[in-house]
Scaffold this motif. Structure first.
Motif, mmCIF file in Angstrom:
data_model
loop_
_atom_site.group_PDB
_atom_site.id
_atom_site.type_symbol
_atom_site.label_atom_id
_atom_site.label_comp_id
_atom_site.label_asym_id
_atom_site.label_seq_id
_atom_site.Cartn_x
_atom_site.Cartn_y
_atom_site.Cartn_z
ATOM 1 N N ALA A 107 -7.144 2.855 -2.761
ATOM 2 C CA ALA A 107 -7.775 2.072 -1.559
ATOM 3 C C ALA A 107 -8.627 2.973 -0.925
ATOM 4 C CB ALA A 107 -6.542 1.637 -1.081
ATOM 5 N N TYR A 108 -8.311 4.262 -0.863
ATOM 6 C CA TYR A 108 -9.555 5.204 -0.140
ATOM 7 C C TYR A 108 -10.953 4.905 -0.792
ATOM 8 C CZ TYR A 108 -6.076 7.818 2.510
ATOM 9 O OH TYR A 108 -5.084 7.989 3.342
ATOM 10 N N GLY A 109 -10.913 4.391 -2.117
ATOM 11 C CA GLY A 109 -12.194 3.867 -2.688
ATOM 12 C C GLY A 109 -12.333 2.767 -2.211
ATOM 13 N N ILE A 128 -0.628 -3.388 2.706
ATOM 14 C CA ILE A 128 -0.912 -2.518 3.463
ATOM 15 C C ILE A 128 -2.196 -1.789 2.835
ATOM 16 C CG2 ILE A 128 1.418 -2.003 4.342
ATOM 17 C CD1 ILE A 128 1.615 0.274 2.281
ATOM 18 N N ALA A 129 -2.484 -2.123 1.536
ATOM 19 C CA ALA A 129 -3.467 -1.431 0.853
ATOM 20 C C ALA A 129 -4.935 -1.488 1.786
ATOM 21 C CB ALA A 129 -3.659 -2.141 -0.509
ATOM 22 N N ILE A 154 -0.067 5.504 -6.143
ATOM 23 C CA ILE A 154 -1.490 5.495 -6.764
ATOM 24 C C ILE A 154 -2.431 4.240 -6.467
ATOM 25 C CG2 ILE A 154 -2.464 5.598 -9.031
ATOM 26 C CD1 ILE A 154 -0.883 8.034 -8.812
ATOM 27 N N PRO A 155 -1.985 2.917 -6.221
ATOM 28 C CA PRO A 155 -2.768 2.225 -5.612
ATOM 29 C C PRO A 155 -3.368 2.628 -4.332
ATOM 30 C CG PRO A 155 -0.760 0.914 -6.656
ATOM 31 C CD PRO A 155 -0.692 2.588 -6.724
ATOM 32 N N ILE A 202 -5.643 -3.113 -4.993
ATOM 33 C CA ILE A 202 -5.071 -4.163 -5.162
ATOM 34 C C ILE A 202 -4.598 -4.914 -6.703
ATOM 35 C CG2 ILE A 202 -4.529 -6.776 -4.612
ATOM 36 C CD1 ILE A 202 -5.959 -5.889 -1.941
ATOM 37 N N LEU A 203 -5.521 -4.751 -7.407
ATOM 38 C CA LEU A 203 -5.324 -5.066 -8.721
ATOM 39 C C LEU A 203 -4.134 -3.949 -9.682
ATOM 40 C CD1 LEU A 203 -8.962 -5.854 -10.174
ATOM 41 C CD2 LEU A 203 -7.349 -7.512 -9.688
ATOM 42 N N ALA A 204 -4.361 -2.565 -9.211
ATOM 43 C CA ALA A 204 -3.631 -1.507 -9.568
ATOM 44 C C ALA A 204 -2.206 -1.811 -9.038
ATOM 45 C CB ALA A 204 -4.001 -0.375 -9.056
ATOM 46 N N THR A 205 -1.919 -2.739 -8.311
ATOM 47 C CA THR A 205 -0.410 -2.980 -7.975
ATOM 48 C C THR A 205 0.522 -3.563 -8.971
ATOM 49 O OG1 THR A 205 -1.020 -5.008 -6.773
ATOM 50 C CG2 THR A 205 -0.850 -2.985 -5.354
ATOM 51 N N ARG A 206 -0.345 -3.892 -9.940
ATOM 52 C CA ARG A 206 0.230 -4.739 -10.957
ATOM 53 C C ARG A 206 1.162 -3.740 -11.996
ATOM 54 N NH1 ARG A 206 -4.571 -8.137 -13.843
ATOM 55 N NH2 ARG A 206 -5.029 -9.582 -12.370
#
Lengths: 95, 628
Positions: free
Chosen positions: B354-356, B380-381, B349-350, B362-366
């Protein structure tokens, strides 16, 4: 262990979610995963005693979607095989 | 069974607080499980007054917005990450818990809580009510998706439920706005409270679930029938053969539309900037300021803004895929690839977001509990093709790759090139992940869990809000970072002053910097002008377009030519391919570097990432220049 669905259900002492084919339902017995992982699964509805129905899967059969407690949750095979189930009496209801 | 920290029973002292009117609450937290429609409710309450929190993504943690109460009073709303419990196991759960208890530095402790639950899955979602109510803050249960519940023949007695848990309850549809009055009343503090209830002490998840089931039964909750349309659509989208084919068609369709549909809009915006630029140049008397505005800012910043339609189209598609629920199915289909490189499904999902832009990704990797998995995903994002790369790709492809049909007119060489660049970034990401996960970041496996939401028709207002959000971010970047770089560049192009006149470009500070870099980039097929662009694009990728726009704008020979034509004088086809590959790999983004530093807690990982991506970009460009 790559036993095919039905055989494992009949022969293995403790079948797992992996042994369910599409449309099969079973009662979850226990989760053989470390505490935190098991908790996460339980929060999503995988509680011992709950009825789980196998649904569709990604191409190749992994991961597979399971219907549990009103939700549809996808699990990888490696996780699904840690969830022991017992066969439900009679044919599962069509949901 | 481990002790469950979040299911404390609530002390009677705290109970009294449930009934305390929020009174003049100024801060209200919105919390709920993932997919309960929190953000839709948040947008419904805040309307268009929402702050865009993910740019530059380094100062604001939570999404906050201001709702205006019917009496005109402003109310701050905090949109917290979706959580299943308050046990801090992953960083987003820790953020949610800390905000609610007032431990989060820089965020006011909320005076009231809106707990958003999916009414179509109430028995399970009610589990979160126990730990939230135990916090002792005035809380309203917002049962969302009332329309779905009704259509699928479910029902719930909100008054009974309110009496059962001792907190007000509202049954709403945040999407359509139905049933929102009680929510506004609660926020305004004008709500009669149900009698407080003593909640039982709950020790573990099974007990929480049992309690939730009992409460649901008391409230005469009838679960809805399974969503028939979701089953039907899944039979197609998850079909062993049709599923992957549709997946590919969706990807190709998105790419193609971004190219084809945006082109006329690009031309329109370009014309506007040309016309207004010419007007400035002819209307005002010649001066350094006029040159700065007309050549530097107008041509520079304008050449980036031209690509606004592409970026908006991209986010429109991401929005449709996300809101409809198809993205979860795409994640399922793609999971095998992720598993093969050692990444867990949660990384998907993160990486998709990252396509946006890499910053929110990177915040979503939390949400990833495992530290090593999280760092691998952060590293890798930035390889995923973000929206800032899109303008650079669009410009270079249009300028250097002639459009020839590959599959009749449905798929052209230009589409193939763009698709190839997306694939290239994806491959770099998965191969890097594989290398990391089988060496320094090896870790045990955590289970992959992905909830499949029911399909929903995306609403125009939600899509519109997203586009407005992203449009603002894009324009703000153009108006701040890029504008600033353009002014600095313009000054650098005019120094050192020679008898009050700007030197020839080659002898200016900017020109000398480009020339200094030239020996290093010559093997890639780049000259000193591209070199200047590479330097400025360290701030943000799309700045290279603005830079070239400004450089060509100052040169008599290229002033009248379009950016595409001017570029063809400076780059061979091999050089253009090299530049595309360079941009696919290099980490040219201050915001990303800053957010990686903050999320990993030091300079080690961002420095490593910058060097690695830079080396890969150089090597890739070197090869591309020789291949084409």
């Amino acid at each position: 262990m790559q036993l095919s669905g039905n055989n494992a259900l009949l022969e293995s002492a403790s079948p797992t979610l992996v042994d369910l084919r599409r449309g099969d339902a079973a009662i979850l017995e226990r989760i053989d995963l470390p505490g935190d992982d098991a908790r996460r699964l339980m929060e999503l509805g995988f509680l011992p005693g709950t009825r789980v129905t196998a649904g569709l899967s990604a191409p190749g059969g992994d991961p597979r979607v399971f219907q549990v407690d009103g939700s549809e949750i996808a699990l990888r095979r490696e996780t699904a095989r840690r969830l022991k189930v017992r066969k439900e009496g009679g044919k599962p209801r069509k949901s | 069974m481990s002790q469950c920290g979040d299911c404390h029973g609530c002390p009677p002292v705290a109970l009294a607080d449930f009934t305390a009117a929020p009174g003049l609450a100024t801060t209200v937290a919105v919390i709920g499980p993932p997919n309960s429609g929190k953000t839709t409710l948040f947008n419904r309450l805040t309307g268009l007054r929402q702050k865009v929190a993910n740019f530059p993504g380094v100062t604001v943690e939570q999404h906050t917005g201001v709702a205006e109460l019917p009496d005109g009073r402003p109310l701050q709303l905090i949109d917290l990450p979706g959580v299943y419990s308050l046990t801090p196991r992953s960083e987003d759960e820790e953020v949610a818990r800390a905000v609610l208890t007032g431990e989060r530095a820089g965020v006011a402790k909320p005076e009231a809580v809106l707990l958003v639950l999916d009414s179509t899955n109430l028995n399970r979602h009610l589990m979160l009510a126990a730990p939230i109510l135990a916090l002792g803050l005035p809380t309203m249960l917002v049962l969302n998706m009332a329309d779905d519940l009704r259509h699928r023949h479910g029902k719930v007695d909100t008054e009974k439920l309110a009496a059962e848990i001792g907190a007000p309850v509202a049954l709403v549809s945040a999407r359509s706005g139905e049933g929102m009055e009680p929510v506004w009343d609660f926020l305004a503090g004008a709500m009669t409270k149900p009698a407080p209830r003593q909640l039982p002490v709950l020790q573990d998840v099974p007990q929480c679930r049992q309690w939730a089931g009992q409460v649901g039964a008391q409230a005469h909750y009838r679960a809805p029938v399974p969503p028939a349309w979701t089953r039907r659509l899944d039979a197609v989208f998850l079909h062993p053969v049709a599923g992957p084919v549709i997946f590919l068609l969706v990807v190709v369709g998105v790419i193609r539309t971004i190219f084809e549909a945006a082109a006329p809009l690009n031309a329109g915006i370009d014309w506007l900037f040309q016309a207004s630029g010419n007007w400035i140049a002819t209307t005002f008397p010649p001066s350094l300021v006029r040159d700065l505005v007309a050549d530097g800012i107008w041509r520079g910043v304008g050449s980036v803004i031209v690509f606004l339609p592409q970026v908006l189209l991209l986010f429109l598609f991401i929005g449709i895929l996300e809101d409809s629920g198809y993205l979860a199915r795409a994640a399922l289909i793609a999971d095998r690839t992720m598993a093969r490189v050692g990444l867990q499904g949660k990384s998907f999902i993160p990486l998709l977001s990252a396509y946006g832009c890499a910053v929110p990704a990177i915040l979503a990797t939390r949400t990833i509990e495992n530290k090593r998995d999280r760092i691998a995903t952060i590293l890798i994002a930035p390889f995923m093709t973000c929206s800032a790369r899109l303008p650079v790709y669009a410009l270079l492809i249009a300028a250097f790759i002639p459009s020839r049909p590959l599959l009749w007119r449905l798929f052209t060489t230009q589409d193939a090139a763009l698709l190839g660049l997306y694939v290239l970034g994806f491959l770099a990401a998965v191969l890097t992940a594989w290398a990391l996960k089988s060496s320094v970041l090896k870790s045990g496996r955590t289970p992959f869990l992905l909830e499949m939401p029911a399909y929903r028709l995306p609403t125009l207002s939600s899509l519109g809000l997203r586009l407005l959000d992203r449009g603002k971010v894009f324009l703000r970047r153009a108006g701040t970072v890029i504008l600033f770089v353009m002014v600095v560049l313009w000054v650098a192009e005019h120094l050192p002053l020679d008898h009050g006149h700007a030197p020839a470009m080659e002898h200016s500070v900017a020109g000398m910097a480009g020339h200094a870099l030239e020996p290093a980039i010559k093997p890639l097929g780049f000259n000193w002008k591209i070199g200047i662009g590479l330097i400025t694009s360290l701030a943000a990728r799309e700045t290279i377009i603005a830079t070239l726009g400004e450089i060509y704008g100052m040169d008599e020979k290229t002033q009248r030519a379009s950016l595409e034509t001017a570029l063809r004088h400076d780059l061979s086809t091999g050089g253009a391919f090299a530049l595309l590959v360079f941009f696919a790999f290099a980490m040219q983004c201050f915001s990303t570097i800053a957010v990686v530093r903050r999320e990993t807690g030091g300079w080690k990982w961002p420095a490593l990432q910058f060097a690695y991506m830079g080396a890969l970009a150089y090597a890739g460009a070197f090869i591309a220049c020789r291949l084409f």
